[in-house]
Design a protein around this motif. Structure first.
Motif, PDB file in Angstrom:
ATOM      1  N   ILE A  78       0.830  -1.199   0.000  1.00  0.00           N
ATOM      2  CA  ILE A  78       0.000   0.000   0.000  1.00  0.00           C
ATOM      3  C   ILE A  78       0.864   1.248   0.000  1.00  0.00           C
ATOM      4  O   ILE A  78       0.649   2.161  -0.783  1.00  0.00           O
ATOM      5  CB  ILE A  78      -0.969  -0.003   1.197  1.00  0.00           C
ATOM      6  CG1 ILE A  78      -1.981  -1.119   1.011  1.00  0.00           C
ATOM      7  CG2 ILE A  78      -1.674   1.336   1.320  1.00  0.00           C
ATOM      8  CD1 ILE A  78      -2.949  -1.271   2.138  1.00  0.00           C
ATOM      9  N   GLY A  79       1.869   1.288   0.867  1.00  0.00           N
ATOM     10  CA  GLY A  79       2.760   2.440   0.894  1.00  0.00           C
ATOM     11  C   GLY A  79       3.514   2.604  -0.409  1.00  0.00           C
ATOM     12  O   GLY A  79       3.687   3.713  -0.908  1.00  0.00           O
ATOM     13  N   ALA A  80       3.954   1.502  -0.988  1.00  0.00           N
ATOM     14  CA  ALA A  80       4.687   1.567  -2.256  1.00  0.00           C
ATOM     15  C   ALA A  80       3.782   1.995  -3.393  1.00  0.00           C
ATOM     16  O   ALA A  80       4.246   2.606  -4.360  1.00  0.00           O
ATOM     17  CB  ALA A  80       5.323   0.210  -2.561  1.00  0.00           C
ATOM     18  N   SER A  81       2.490   1.711  -3.300  1.00  0.00           N
ATOM     19  CA  SER A  81       1.592   2.061  -4.400  1.00  0.00           C
ATOM     20  C   SER A  81       1.347   3.565  -4.491  1.00  0.00           C
ATOM     21  O   SER A  81       0.832   4.040  -5.494  1.00  0.00           O
ATOM     22  CB  SER A  81       0.256   1.325  -4.266  1.00  0.00           C
ATOM     23  OG  SER A  81      -0.522   1.843  -3.206  1.00  0.00           O
ATOM     24  N   LEU A  82       1.714   4.311  -3.455  1.00  0.00           N
ATOM     25  CA  LEU A  82       1.568   5.771  -3.530  1.00  0.00           C
ATOM     26  C   LEU A  82       2.509   6.378  -4.568  1.00  0.00           C
ATOM     27  O   LEU A  82       2.227   7.441  -5.108  1.00  0.00           O
ATOM     28  CB  LEU A  82       1.846   6.404  -2.161  1.00  0.00           C
ATOM     29  CG  LEU A  82       0.689   6.370  -1.174  1.00  0.00           C
ATOM     30  CD1 LEU A  82       1.151   6.826   0.194  1.00  0.00           C
ATOM     31  CD2 LEU A  82      -0.449   7.237  -1.666  1.00  0.00           C
ATOM     32  N   THR A  83       3.625   5.711  -4.836  1.00  0.00           N
ATOM     33  CA  THR A  83       4.577   6.249  -5.809  1.00  0.00           C
ATOM     34  C   THR A  83       4.281   5.777  -7.225  1.00  0.00           C
ATOM     35  O   THR A  83       4.952   6.176  -8.162  1.00  0.00           O
ATOM     36  CB  THR A  83       6.013   5.844  -5.427  1.00  0.00           C
ATOM     37  OG1 THR A  83       6.086   4.409  -5.400  1.00  0.00           O
ATOM     38  CG2 THR A  83       6.390   6.400  -4.057  1.00  0.00           C
ATOM     39  N   THR A  84       3.273   4.896  -7.397  1.00  0.00           N
ATOM     40  CA  THR A  84       2.906   4.424  -8.727  1.00  0.00           C
ATOM     41  C   THR A  84       1.679   5.190  -9.203  1.00  0.00           C
ATOM     42  O   THR A  84       1.158   6.056  -8.517  1.00  0.00           O
ATOM     43  CB  THR A  84       2.597   2.912  -8.707  1.00  0.00           C
ATOM     44  OG1 THR A  84       1.455   2.682  -7.887  1.00  0.00           O
ATOM     45  CG2 THR A  84       3.775   2.119  -8.167  1.00  0.00           C
ATOM     46  N   SER A  85       1.219   4.836 -10.389  1.00  0.00           N
ATOM     47  CA  SER A  85       0.073   5.558 -10.955  1.00  0.00           C
ATOM     48  C   SER A  85      -1.259   5.123 -10.355  1.00  0.00           C
ATOM     49  O   SER A  85      -2.246   5.826 -10.488  1.00  0.00           O
ATOM     50  CB  SER A  85       0.031   5.349 -12.471  1.00  0.00           C
ATOM     51  OG  SER A  85      -0.136   3.977 -12.753  1.00  0.00           O
ATOM     52  N   GLN A  86      -1.283   3.971  -9.685  1.00  0.00           N
ATOM     53  CA  GLN A  86      -2.560   3.466  -9.168  1.00  0.00           C
ATOM     54  C   GLN A  86      -2.438   3.107  -7.692  1.00  0.00           C
ATOM     55  O   GLN A  86      -1.808   2.116  -7.322  1.00  0.00           O
ATOM     56  CB  GLN A  86      -3.005   2.244  -9.970  1.00  0.00           C
ATOM     57  CG  GLN A  86      -4.467   1.937  -9.784  1.00  0.00           C
ATOM     58  CD  GLN A  86      -4.958   0.981 -10.861  1.00  0.00           C
ATOM     59  OE1 GLN A  86      -4.186   0.233 -11.431  1.00  0.00           O
ATOM     60  NE2 GLN A  86      -6.247   1.005 -11.114  1.00  0.00           N
ATOM     61  N   TYR A  87      -3.055   3.926  -6.839  1.00  0.00           N
ATOM     62  CA  TYR A  87      -3.076   3.703  -5.391  1.00  0.00           C
ATOM     63  C   TYR A  87      -4.119   2.636  -5.094  1.00  0.00           C
ATOM     64  O   TYR A  87      -5.218   2.649  -5.633  1.00  0.00           O
ATOM     65  CB  TYR A  87      -3.415   5.021  -4.700  1.00  0.00           C
ATOM     66  CG  TYR A  87      -3.404   4.998  -3.205  1.00  0.00           C
ATOM     67  CD1 TYR A  87      -2.358   4.431  -2.492  1.00  0.00           C
ATOM     68  CD2 TYR A  87      -4.434   5.571  -2.479  1.00  0.00           C
ATOM     69  CE1 TYR A  87      -2.337   4.429  -1.114  1.00  0.00           C
ATOM     70  CE2 TYR A  87      -4.434   5.582  -1.100  1.00  0.00           C
ATOM     71  CZ  TYR A  87      -3.383   5.011  -0.421  1.00  0.00           C
ATOM     72  OH  TYR A  87      -3.379   5.009   0.947  1.00  0.00           O
TER      73      TYR A  87
END
Length: 144
Positions: A78-87
């Motif tokens: 979840i934390g890593a998904s903040l830096t991608t295009s899809q949270y």
């Protein structure tokens, strides 16, 4: 309407709105303790804690219940998904809107108020089994 009939109606609404989710009727804690296999997507529908007993002259009731939509996630995903295009929580919120739109076709169950969702992040210890949950406290009106 009995509690069992209400739960069946809610399961029908959920299965039509989100067919790729597994559905569990019961408490979230019981689901997490019971299931040894962890599905990718889950809807947990908790039965109402308070149920009106005096039903004289009433064909409609207002009931509070909670629904959890969850997706299986890897540790720290979840934390890593903040830096991608899809949270991750954005994708679950899209599913929440689809679930709530499923009530528009029901003649027996209606959502009365706007829903404020609570987010449960397993990285913070707020959930078990590495699920990213969204909790929906629903105030519904049941007919029949």
């Amino acid at each position: 309407m009995t509690i069992k009939t209400l739960m069946n109606e809610l399961e029908n609404i959920a299965s039509l709105a989100l067919p790729d989710y597994e559905i569990f009727a019961g408490t979230k804690q019981y689901f997490e303790a019971l299931n040894k296999t962890v599905p990718d997507k889950i809807i947990v529908i908790e039965p109402p804690l308070r149920w009106p007993v005096n039903n004289r002259l009433f064909c409609e009731r207002i009931v509070d219940l909670e629904v959890y939509l969850g997706r299986k996630v890897a540790v720290n995903e979840i934390g890593a998904s903040l830096t991608t295009s899809q949270y991750i929580f954005d994708t679950v919120l899209t599913d929440v809107n689809s679930f709530l739109n499923g009530f528009s076709g029901s003649t027996k169950v209606q959502v009365l108020e706007d829903v404020n969702a609570d987010l449960y992040d397993p990285d913070l210890g707020a959930s078990a089994n590495n699920y990213a949950y969204i909790r929906l406290p629903l105030k519904i009106k049941i007919s029949g």
